[in-house]
Design a protein around this motif. Sequence first.
Motif, PDB file in Angstrom:
ATOM      1  N   GLN A  11       0.819  -1.208   0.000  1.00 29.96           N
ATOM      2  CA  GLN A  11       0.000   0.000   0.000  1.00 29.96           C
ATOM      3  C   GLN A  11       0.852   1.257   0.000  1.00 29.96           C
ATOM      4  N   THR A  12       0.229   2.360  -0.430  1.00 30.89           N
ATOM      5  CA  THR A  12       0.903   3.651  -0.484  1.00 30.89           C
ATOM      6  C   THR A  12       0.422   4.541   0.669  1.00 30.89           C
ATOM      7  N   ILE A  13       1.001   5.730   0.772  1.00 35.01           N
ATOM      8  CA  ILE A  13       0.702   6.606   1.896  1.00 35.01           C
ATOM      9  C   ILE A  13      -0.772   7.017   1.971  1.00 35.01           C
ATOM     10  N   PRO A  14      -1.439   7.401   0.862  1.00 32.41           N
ATOM     11  CA  PRO A  14      -2.858   7.757   1.003  1.00 32.41           C
ATOM     12  C   PRO A  14      -3.706   6.635   1.590  1.00 32.41           C
ATOM     13  N   VAL A  15      -3.458   5.392   1.167  1.00 31.35           N
ATOM     14  CA  VAL A  15      -4.195   4.261   1.731  1.00 31.35           C
ATOM     15  C   VAL A  15      -3.779   4.028   3.177  1.00 31.35           C
ATOM     16  N   GLY A  16      -2.498   4.219   3.479  1.00 27.52           N
ATOM     17  CA  GLY A  16      -2.035   4.068   4.853  1.00 27.52           C
ATOM     18  C   GLY A  16      -2.674   5.076   5.793  1.00 27.52           C
TER      19      GLY A  16
END
Length: 302
Positions: free
Chosen positions: A249-254
């Motif tokens: 996962q990437t930062i927005p999803v995190g």
Amino acid sequence: MTAVTAEQGHRAQTAPAAPVPPAASGKRRGRSVDDGVPRWQIYAPLGLYLLFTLIPFYWMLLFALRPAGSTSLVPWPVTGEHFAKVWNERAFGTFFQNSMIVGVASLLMTTVVALAGGYALARFDFRIKKGFMLALLASQFIPGALMLVPLFEIFKNLQMINSLGSVIIAETVFQLPLSIILISGFIKNVPVSLEEQAWVDGCGRLRAFGAVVLPLLRPGLIAVGSFAFVHSWNHFLFALMFLSSQDMQTIPVGLNTLIGADSVDLGALAAGGVIAAVPVVIVFAFIQKWLITGFSAGAVKG
């Protein structure tokens, strides 16, 4: 009579000229140099806009830096517990790495493909050129959410679900139309005669493009590449749809994982927001002058 007239003419020629009042320079107290508008009418709205813009950032820094449970409006004493929590316990180090891979790869792919397409639109005439340009413009009216289902089916058949490659391709495809149009306008501002002189000197089209045109496109390429990076860094839908495991996962999803069903850890969420904002702020701080030059390059021609 003649002598008197001549004497009067001589006195008129030798008489000192009357002092000419100095022209208004515009540098009056409280007024701008250009158009005489009072300075407060310029700075007051800008100050209000700046205050309105910076308050959310200050609020985010406040929650990220002050201890948990504190209600102070000043982040003192400063603590880094929230940053340590999201980076170590919430795997934000992995999210940051994945976002950086997606952003840099999307930047490179978007810039290279848009450069080729923009050169073709700027330098060649073909039958469907106007129709192709119209299709590129019309594609900007299609929301990204409408592309999720068909892209998911395509990546599923290609066995690319839960891989960063699917997000990179989706981001590149989504940003290409506008990037091609922008770079095409930048290339049109480079005179064809420069390339023709290189051709006369023995350079091929590709070599002439690399030696003559490409250096002049640096502001435009930086502008297009920076927006491709920022858009890929901040985009939420593609990463949420195509990436299922936490380690991909990437930062927005995190950041979305920090919002629970019954409660929200505001300190951790604010710290994660600061981590997400730092690369974007650094990018725009270093390339601001190139952005201004790049977006003004197509203001006259194109």
